[in-house]
Design a protein around this motif. Sequence first.
Motif, PDB file in Angstrom:
ATOM      1  N   SER A 189       0.835  -1.206   0.000  1.00 46.89           N
ATOM      2  CA  SER A 189       0.000   0.000   0.000  1.00 46.89           C
ATOM      3  C   SER A 189       0.869   1.256   0.000  1.00 46.89           C
ATOM      4  N   THR A 190       2.044   1.192   0.627  1.00 50.14           N
ATOM      5  CA  THR A 190       2.931   2.353   0.592  1.00 50.14           C
ATOM      6  C   THR A 190       3.359   2.642  -0.839  1.00 50.14           C
ATOM      7  N   LEU A 191       3.755   1.596  -1.565  1.00 47.54           N
ATOM      8  CA  LEU A 191       4.186   1.774  -2.959  1.00 47.54           C
ATOM      9  C   LEU A 191       3.059   2.361  -3.803  1.00 47.54           C
ATOM     10  N   VAL A 192       1.866   1.789  -3.662  1.00 48.74           N
ATOM     11  CA  VAL A 192       0.777   2.203  -4.537  1.00 48.74           C
ATOM     12  C   VAL A 192       0.284   3.604  -4.192  1.00 48.74           C
ATOM     13  N   VAL A 193       0.173   3.891  -2.892  1.00 46.18           N
ATOM     14  CA  VAL A 193      -0.306   5.218  -2.501  1.00 46.18           C
ATOM     15  C   VAL A 193       0.685   6.284  -2.959  1.00 46.18           C
ATOM     16  N   ALA A 194       1.980   6.001  -2.821  1.00 48.11           N
ATOM     17  CA  ALA A 194       2.978   6.965  -3.298  1.00 48.11           C
ATOM     18  C   ALA A 194       2.814   7.179  -4.800  1.00 48.11           C
ATOM     19  N   ALA A 195       2.629   6.088  -5.556  1.00 45.67           N
ATOM     20  CA  ALA A 195       2.458   6.206  -7.002  1.00 45.67           C
ATOM     21  C   ALA A 195       1.211   7.014  -7.334  1.00 45.67           C
ATOM     22  N   LEU A 196       0.130   6.786  -6.593  1.00 45.71           N
ATOM     23  CA  LEU A 196      -1.114   7.495  -6.890  1.00 45.71           C
ATOM     24  C   LEU A 196      -0.996   8.984  -6.579  1.00 45.71           C
ATOM     25  N   PHE A 197      -0.240   9.335  -5.524  1.00 44.51           N
ATOM     26  CA  PHE A 197      -0.041  10.761  -5.236  1.00 44.51           C
ATOM     27  C   PHE A 197       0.685  11.450  -6.383  1.00 44.51           C
ATOM     28  N   LEU A 198       1.716  10.769  -6.913  1.00 45.24           N
ATOM     29  CA  LEU A 198       2.445  11.352  -8.052  1.00 45.24           C
ATOM     30  C   LEU A 198       1.524  11.447  -9.259  1.00 45.24           C
ATOM     31  N   LEU A 199       0.763  10.389  -9.497  1.00 44.14           N
ATOM     32  CA  LEU A 199      -0.129  10.351 -10.648  1.00 44.14           C
ATOM     33  C   LEU A 199      -1.182  11.458 -10.556  1.00 44.14           C
ATOM     34  N   ALA A 200      -1.697  11.681  -9.337  1.00 39.43           N
ATOM     35  CA  ALA A 200      -2.738  12.697  -9.164  1.00 39.43           C
ATOM     36  C   ALA A 200      -2.253  14.044  -9.666  1.00 39.43           C
ATOM     37  N   GLU A 201      -0.971  14.338  -9.398  1.00 44.08           N
ATOM     38  CA  GLU A 201      -0.474  15.631  -9.848  1.00 44.08           C
ATOM     39  C   GLU A 201      -0.220  15.637 -11.345  1.00 44.08           C
ATOM     40  N   LEU A 202       0.269  14.514 -11.892  1.00 37.32           N
ATOM     41  CA  LEU A 202       0.501  14.454 -13.341  1.00 37.32           C
ATOM     42  C   LEU A 202      -0.803  14.704 -14.090  1.00 37.32           C
ATOM     43  N   VAL A 203      -1.887  14.076 -13.597  1.00 38.29           N
ATOM     44  CA  VAL A 203      -3.183  14.260 -14.249  1.00 38.29           C
ATOM     45  C   VAL A 203      -3.629  15.702 -14.092  1.00 38.29           C
ATOM     46  N   ALA A 204      -3.495  16.235 -12.852  1.00 36.65           N
ATOM     47  CA  ALA A 204      -3.971  17.598 -12.596  1.00 36.65           C
ATOM     48  C   ALA A 204      -3.236  18.601 -13.474  1.00 36.65           C
ATOM     49  N   ALA A 205      -1.947  18.321 -13.731  1.00 32.55           N
ATOM     50  CA  ALA A 205      -1.150  19.278 -14.499  1.00 32.55           C
ATOM     51  C   ALA A 205      -1.607  19.347 -15.953  1.00 32.55           C
ATOM     52  N   GLN A 206      -2.294  18.320 -16.431  1.00 35.11           N
ATOM     53  CA  GLN A 206      -2.675  18.300 -17.847  1.00 35.11           C
ATOM     54  C   GLN A 206      -4.135  18.688 -18.065  1.00 35.11           C
ATOM     55  N   ARG A 207      -4.809  19.186 -16.998  1.00 45.21           N
ATOM     56  CA  ARG A 207      -6.212  19.519 -17.189  1.00 45.21           C
ATOM     57  C   ARG A 207      -6.479  21.005 -17.046  1.00 45.21           C
ATOM     58  N   GLY A 208      -5.455  21.802 -17.269  1.00 42.05           N
ATOM     59  CA  GLY A 208      -5.662  23.246 -17.274  1.00 42.05           C
ATOM     60  C   GLY A 208      -6.185  23.743 -15.942  1.00 42.05           C
ATOM     61  N   ASP A 209      -7.169  24.626 -16.004  1.00 42.76           N
ATOM     62  CA  ASP A 209      -7.647  25.271 -14.784  1.00 42.76           C
ATOM     63  C   ASP A 209      -8.381  24.303 -13.866  1.00 42.76           C
ATOM     64  N   ALA A 210      -8.961  23.252 -14.432  1.00 39.48           N
ATOM     65  CA  ALA A 210      -9.734  22.327 -13.605  1.00 39.48           C
ATOM     66  C   ALA A 210      -8.831  21.607 -12.609  1.00 39.48           C
ATOM     67  N   GLY A 211      -7.577  21.382 -12.977  1.00 40.06           N
ATOM     68  CA  GLY A 211      -6.645  20.701 -12.083  1.00 40.06           C
ATOM     69  C   GLY A 211      -7.145  19.302 -11.750  1.00 40.06           C
ATOM     70  N   GLY A 212      -7.008  18.934 -10.480  1.00 37.00           N
ATOM     71  CA  GLY A 212      -7.411  17.586 -10.084  1.00 37.00           C
ATOM     72  C   GLY A 212      -8.870  17.487  -9.697  1.00 37.00           C
ATOM     73  N   ALA A 213      -9.638  18.589  -9.863  1.00 38.90           N
ATOM     74  CA  ALA A 213     -11.042  18.559  -9.452  1.00 38.90           C
ATOM     75  C   ALA A 213     -11.802  17.540 -10.287  1.00 38.90           C
ATOM     76  N   LEU A 214     -12.704  16.799  -9.650  1.00 35.88           N
ATOM     77  CA  LEU A 214     -13.420  15.740 -10.354  1.00 35.88           C
ATOM     78  C   LEU A 214     -14.636  16.330 -11.056  1.00 35.88           C
ATOM     79  N   ARG A 215     -14.380  17.075 -12.133  1.00 39.10           N
ATOM     80  CA  ARG A 215     -15.467  17.565 -12.972  1.00 39.10           C
ATOM     81  C   ARG A 215     -14.968  17.556 -14.410  1.00 39.10           C
ATOM     82  N   PRO A 216     -15.868  17.479 -15.353  1.00 36.69           N
ATOM     83  CA  PRO A 216     -15.431  17.424 -16.751  1.00 36.69           C
ATOM     84  C   PRO A 216     -14.580  18.629 -17.106  1.00 36.69           C
ATOM     85  N   ALA A 217     -13.542  18.391 -17.884  1.00 32.35           N
ATOM     86  CA  ALA A 217     -12.673  19.482 -18.313  1.00 32.35           C
ATOM     87  C   ALA A 217     -12.047  19.067 -19.640  1.00 32.35           C
TER      88      ALA A 217
END
Lengths: 534, 109
Positions: free
Chosen positions: A352-380
């Motif tokens: 769980s440590t490995l996966v949670v760490a990976a998901l934290f990094l992934l969350a930011e990678l995704v947020a960085a590619q969605r413009g102003d919406a960021g990591g918010a869970l709404r269509p963008a």
Amino acid sequence: MMTLWDHLPVLPVLLPLATAVALLALGDGGGADAGAHGNRVLRRARWLSLLSVLAGLAVAVALLLRAADGTLSVYRLGAWPAPFGIALVVDRLSALMLVLVQVIALPALVYASGGWDAHGRHFHALFQFQLMGLAGAFVTGDLFNLFVFFEVLLIASYVLMVHGQGRQRLRFGVPYVVLNLAASALFLVGMALVYAFTGTLNLADLALRVPQVPAPDAAVLQAGAMLLLVVFGFKAALLPLHLWLPNTYAATSAPVAALFALMTKVGVYAILRVHGVVFGSGAGPSADLVQPWLLPMALATGALGVLGALAAGTLARLVGWLNVASVGTIVAALGLFSTAAWSAALFYLVHSTLVVAALFLLAELVAAQRGDAGGALRPASPVAQPLLLGLLLLLGGASVAGLPPLPGFLGKVMILQAAQGPAALWVWAVVLGVGFFTLVGLARAGSILFWAEQPLAPDAAACGAGASPRLLAPMFMLVAATLAMVVWASPIKRYVDAAAQQVTDRAAYAQAVLGDAQAQTVRPFRAGEAGGGR
Amino acid sequence: MEALMATGIGWVTACGLYLMLRGRSFPVVLGLTLLGYAVNVFIFAMGRLAIGVPPILREGVAIADPLPQALVLTAIVIGFATTGFVIEMALRSRDASGTDHVDGQEPRR
């Protein structure tokens, strides 16, 4: 004459310390503005930090190999005899945790070198101090040094948490610091109570003496131990002390959040060492002190964590809540109080440590590619690399939820197999329920993030051409480590089984740390009293 | 002496807790400091109280327990460092959010 080989157990602490001092001397390029990739001093600091973590990984693996056959490496600082001096002890469990620290630190560091480290001063030095605190907490052999290393890692974490500054980080940073300081005060109170009734703080010595404390005295001793449970539960984010975690972890920068995935595990480790062993079965009047508390609290933590994940509004917060839920699952396994359950807990902890760490990094990678919406869970607008990021989220999510053939599934099966007796029903219900709702929450998040697209407004800037290799490499490292857990599941399982067995062996631990001539602590006020000390 | 110590530690702890539950960062920092003092004296008292007894081992002489004194010394040093840090953090937060409320925003009325 001691060789370097004999000094190995102290290196995980000294190496980051020396590196951090060198990094402070080197400077960090004067805190240049973001995008200081060309900065020579910063580049040098990155290399130094990276080499140090690689060396640390080598040391941790060497210690793991040495511990694998059941050897307890004891290192007495200054060669003072054990109950009086400071002893570092590396057994199978400590060695496993040390390797885990480095395996998380390496990707977090590479990710931070992708630009985050230029957003503030002295990132790398603080990162190394945090590693020093983590490593120290896992190798220390006495309660007071556990406190000291907690403080070392916390002070570094306070600064790392607000790295990059900004209103949000400071807003959640102040309560985080204040709460942790209050917890530290409680730690000292609990520790003082334990000392008052046993006359020692050395874990090996405690394991021998706690059973000998007579029942009337043991009541106050147990109060001290329960205070320690409050502190460790706070660090591990157990219900009802979990509320600080999702906000704090979501507000901080991604590489720091990935490193923080380890911090909750320090609390879990301390609960195992102190309440699982010292106050565990065979502790005389204080035996199985936390058994009635730990399992219900852990199951409630798991249930609430996953509900929080369902309600989360951003991807980072969702991962934060998943972190809480996974701690609930691990501590539930601890609360079953059998070696089979403990080995399952360790296996699941690593995964769980490995996966949670990976998901934290992934969350930011995704947020960085969605413009102003960021990591918010709404269509963008659509992300630049939907296939890659979507697959990574699927892998991570499936492992957290416990789908075969990923290691999360193996860990959960081990936990369910270890659940016996009347508690089994609850454990099965909560562990499987948490897995199901985790899947629901992540599926909902994934479908909104990757499929519910809005066409790009014609004047909006494109959201980057995708993540740079330096940001993707850490993800692949963590995913590879997760997959490696599947491939080598059987040796890892053998190792954690042996680790869980070894932890419970009070006599061998005391023999290794204290030697044959187990010293009498002088308690002047106990002179001539019966029932005190040995 | 025991009653005096106990009430003293209890009173300082109570004051520290009260201040820590306030909404502004300055009282919270003061509360943490008070709590730290109370905890330090508590550790000291857990080595058992004795008047005029040295913490040095000699044959046939009563001694005070030296270990809690060493622990208190360490705890004081760490307490100073963390207090200094939390003050700086509170100042930064005040600077970034324009309010000294611990939530980083004025309470809505």
